[in-house]
Scaffold this active site. Structure first.
Site, PDB file in Angstrom:
ATOM      1  N   SER A   1     -41.558-119.819   2.704  1.00  0.00           N
ATOM      2  CA  SER A   1     -42.868-120.301   3.150  1.00  0.00           C
ATOM      3  C   SER A   1     -42.968-120.175   4.663  1.00  0.00           C
ATOM      4  O   SER A   1     -42.212-120.820   5.403  1.00  0.00           O
ATOM      5  CB  SER A   1     -43.063-121.758   2.743  1.00  0.00           C
ATOM      6  OG  SER A   1     -44.194-122.270   3.423  1.00  0.00           O
TER       7      SER A   1
ATOM      8  N   HIS B   1     -44.503-116.405   1.072  1.00  0.00           N
ATOM      9  CA  HIS B   1     -45.419-117.481   0.680  1.00  0.00           C
ATOM     10  C   HIS B   1     -46.275-117.904   1.875  1.00  0.00           C
ATOM     11  O   HIS B   1     -45.753-118.302   2.916  1.00  0.00           O
ATOM     12  CB  HIS B   1     -44.592-118.664   0.169  1.00  0.00           C
ATOM     13  CG  HIS B   1     -45.375-119.758  -0.472  1.00  0.00           C
ATOM     14  ND1 HIS B   1     -45.835-119.704  -1.764  1.00  0.00           N
ATOM     15  CD2 HIS B   1     -45.789-120.956   0.012  1.00  0.00           C
ATOM     16  CE1 HIS B   1     -46.473-120.826  -2.067  1.00  0.00           C
ATOM     17  NE2 HIS B   1     -46.482-121.601  -0.996  1.00  0.00           N
TER      18      HIS B   1
ATOM     19  N   ASP C   1     -49.205-120.431   3.072  1.00  0.00           N
ATOM     20  CA  ASP C   1     -49.897-121.677   2.742  1.00  0.00           C
ATOM     21  C   ASP C   1     -51.202-121.791   3.513  1.00  0.00           C
ATOM     22  O   ASP C   1     -51.202-121.834   4.746  1.00  0.00           O
ATOM     23  CB  ASP C   1     -48.994-122.871   3.075  1.00  0.00           C
ATOM     24  CG  ASP C   1     -47.818-122.973   2.125  1.00  0.00           C
ATOM     25  OD1 ASP C   1     -48.060-123.182   0.915  1.00  0.00           O
ATOM     26  OD2 ASP C   1     -46.675-122.817   2.576  1.00  0.00           O
TER      27      ASP C   1
ATOM     28  N   MET D   1     -54.465-124.119   4.119  1.00  0.00           N
ATOM     29  CA  MET D   1     -54.935-125.513   3.966  1.00  0.00           C
ATOM     30  C   MET D   1     -56.226-125.696   4.761  1.00  0.00           C
ATOM     31  O   MET D   1     -56.319-125.215   5.891  1.00  0.00           O
ATOM     32  CB  MET D   1     -53.886-126.481   4.499  1.00  0.00           C
ATOM     33  CG  MET D   1     -52.512-126.299   3.901  1.00  0.00           C
ATOM     34  SD  MET D   1     -51.355-127.466   4.638  1.00  0.00           S
ATOM     35  CE  MET D   1     -49.809-126.925   3.919  1.00  0.00           C
TER      36      MET D   1
ATOM     37  N   HIS E   1     -50.940-119.180  -1.292  1.00  0.00           N
ATOM     38  CA  HIS E   1     -51.127-120.496  -1.939  1.00  0.00           C
ATOM     39  C   HIS E   1     -52.328-121.178  -1.301  1.00  0.00           C
ATOM     40  O   HIS E   1     -52.241-121.684  -0.183  1.00  0.00           O
ATOM     41  CB  HIS E   1     -49.834-121.308  -1.745  1.00  0.00           C
ATOM     42  CG  HIS E   1     -49.880-122.683  -2.320  1.00  0.00           C
ATOM     43  ND1 HIS E   1     -48.939-123.650  -2.019  1.00  0.00           N
ATOM     44  CD2 HIS E   1     -50.739-123.275  -3.198  1.00  0.00           C
ATOM     45  CE1 HIS E   1     -49.218-124.762  -2.674  1.00  0.00           C
ATOM     46  NE2 HIS E   1     -50.311-124.568  -3.387  1.00  0.00           N
TER      47      HIS E   1
ATOM     48  N   MET F   1     -46.063-127.791  -8.374  1.00  0.00           N
ATOM     49  CA  MET F   1     -45.726-128.409  -7.086  1.00  0.00           C
ATOM     50  C   MET F   1     -44.649-129.469  -7.292  1.00  0.00           C
ATOM     51  O   MET F   1     -44.764-130.322  -8.179  1.00  0.00           O
ATOM     52  CB  MET F   1     -46.956-129.060  -6.455  1.00  0.00           C
ATOM     53  CG  MET F   1     -48.022-128.103  -5.951  1.00  0.00           C
ATOM     54  SD  MET F   1     -47.481-126.953  -4.670  1.00  0.00           S
ATOM     55  CE  MET F   1     -46.951-128.045  -3.365  1.00  0.00           C
TER      56      MET F   1
ATOM     57  N   ASP G   1     -42.502-125.332  -5.610  1.00  0.00           N
ATOM     58  CA  ASP G   1     -42.835-125.352  -4.181  1.00  0.00           C
ATOM     59  C   ASP G   1     -42.754-126.789  -3.657  1.00  0.00           C
ATOM     60  O   ASP G   1     -43.509-127.651  -4.108  1.00  0.00           O
ATOM     61  CB  ASP G   1     -44.257-124.791  -4.016  1.00  0.00           C
ATOM     62  CG  ASP G   1     -44.714-124.726  -2.575  1.00  0.00           C
ATOM     63  OD1 ASP G   1     -43.902-124.965  -1.664  1.00  0.00           O
ATOM     64  OD2 ASP G   1     -45.911-124.424  -2.363  1.00  0.00           O
TER      65      ASP G   1
ATOM     66  N   GLY H   1     -39.646-129.028  -1.070  1.00  0.00           N
ATOM     67  CA  GLY H   1     -38.332-129.668  -1.076  1.00  0.00           C
ATOM     68  C   GLY H   1     -37.227-128.845  -1.702  1.00  0.00           C
ATOM     69  O   GLY H   1     -36.212-129.398  -2.139  1.00  0.00           O
TER      70      GLY H   1
HETATM   71  C1  DX5 Z   1     -46.595-127.711   0.987  1.00  0.00           C
HETATM   72  C2  DX5 Z   1     -46.554-126.219   0.899  1.00  0.00           C
HETATM   73  C3  DX5 Z   1     -45.193-125.649   0.858  1.00  0.00           C
HETATM   74  C4  DX5 Z   1     -44.313-125.977   2.036  1.00  0.00           C
HETATM   75  C5  DX5 Z   1     -42.932-126.140   1.508  1.00  0.00           C
HETATM   76  O1  DX5 Z   1     -47.856-128.181   0.648  1.00  0.00           O
HETATM   77  O2  DX5 Z   1     -47.245-125.759  -0.250  1.00  0.00           O
HETATM   78  O3  DX5 Z   1     -45.218-124.258   0.623  1.00  0.00           O
HETATM   79  O4  DX5 Z   1     -44.312-125.024   3.055  1.00  0.00           O
HETATM   80  O5  DX5 Z   1     -42.113-126.557   2.522  1.00  0.00           O
HETATM   81  P1  DX5 Z   1     -40.629-127.073   2.271  1.00  0.00           P
HETATM   82  O6  DX5 Z   1     -39.875-125.971   1.613  1.00  0.00           O
HETATM   83  O7  DX5 Z   1     -40.151-127.384   3.646  1.00  0.00           O
HETATM   84  O8  DX5 Z   1     -40.734-128.299   1.415  1.00  0.00           O
HETATM   85 ZN    ZN Z   2     -47.027-123.639  -0.773  1.00  0.00          ZN
END
Ligand code: DX5
Ligand code: ZN
Length: 230
Positions: free
Chosen positions: A23, A48, A50, A52, A81, A152, A186, A188
């Site tokens: 990501s 990946h 992200d 938002m 995503h 998720m 996706d 943690g």
């Molecule tokens: C969170 C995102 C993830 C995020 C994951 O809403 O969708 O893709 O970047 O980050 P880590 O791997 O640090 O949990």
């Molecule tokens: Zn994501």
């Protein structure tokens, strides 16, 4: 397209390809080209991205213009995503930017079927994402059109959160129904949680912090992939 029911009835358990999707949310946005090269060198199968909007999630990240610029300097397929309220209105922008697969949320405001159809009609692969508290059955009506389902493992919106093991039964249920489907997790994901998710049946692993907060992102990708093989 996944042939879920047939696979289930025959009891076929096929080996799923393990895919790591770093990501970029956790990368250094001032050095995106270098960060993408690290993913390529580490053998990442996907990148990946992200997105938002500050409405669907309480955070704002990047949009289509940044993804388009990244696409020019990277050959690894882009896994976009969308954590936005109205994905339907922006599908063309993200396909034009170079998305190879687009995930959007069942919890968004757009019509799910129309949005899936729009993604596919523009030559892109469609994926549906569910938040931790959303039942996995929400994706069932669309399975024959989906190339992937994203489960998720944290509440969407931020990197660096702790993996929610409580989401694993959804993966077990979906894997039993769809032996051949790409199931992505996706949130943690690290060297330990990747094993838990892999055992449950996930085969596509997003990792932000675990890759980019490590000393050696290339090595981190390889280690994650080895640990995912359960
Ligand atoms: C969170 C995102 C993830 C995020 C994951 O809403 O969708 O893709 O970047 O980050 P880590 O791997 O640090 O949990
Ligand atoms: Zn994501």
């Amino acid at each position: 397209m996944p042939d879920c029911e047939v696979g289930e009835k025959k009891g076929v358990k096929r080996f799923m390809d393990i895919k790591i999707s770093p990501s970029m949310l956790a990368s250094n946005y001032a050095r995106l080209e270098e960060e993408l090269k690290k993913c390529e060198n580490g053998g990442a199968e996907l990148i990946h991205l992200d997105v938002m909007d500050g409405h669907f999630v309480p955070n704002i990240s990047i949009g289509a213009p940044v993804i388009k610029a990244m696409k020019r300097v990277c050959n690894v397929p882009f896994d976009v995503h969308l954590m936005i309220s109205n994905p339907y209105d922006y599908i063309e922008d993200f396909v034009d930017a170079g998305a190879d697969i687009i995930s959007f949320h069942t919890e968004c405001d757009s019509d799910t079927e129309k949005t899936v159809d729009k993604i596919i009609s523009l030559g892109c692969k469609a994926s549906l994402a569910v938040k931790p508290n959303t039942p996995i059955s929400e994706v069932y009506p669309y399975l024959d059109k989906l190339s992937m389902v994203l489960v998720m493992t944290v509440e969407p919106g931020f990197g660096g959160q702790s993996f929610m093991e409580s989401t694993m039964p959804k993966i077990v249920e979906l894997r039993a129904k769809c032996p051949d489907l790409d199931i992505q997790v996706d949130g943690g994901i690290n060297n330990e949680t990747v094993k838990i998710a892999g055992k449950a049946g996930a085969n596509v692993f997003v990792a932000g912090s675990a890759v980019f907060n490590s000393e050696n992102p290339e090595k981190a990708i390889i280690t994650l992939k080895n640990n995912a093989r359960v």
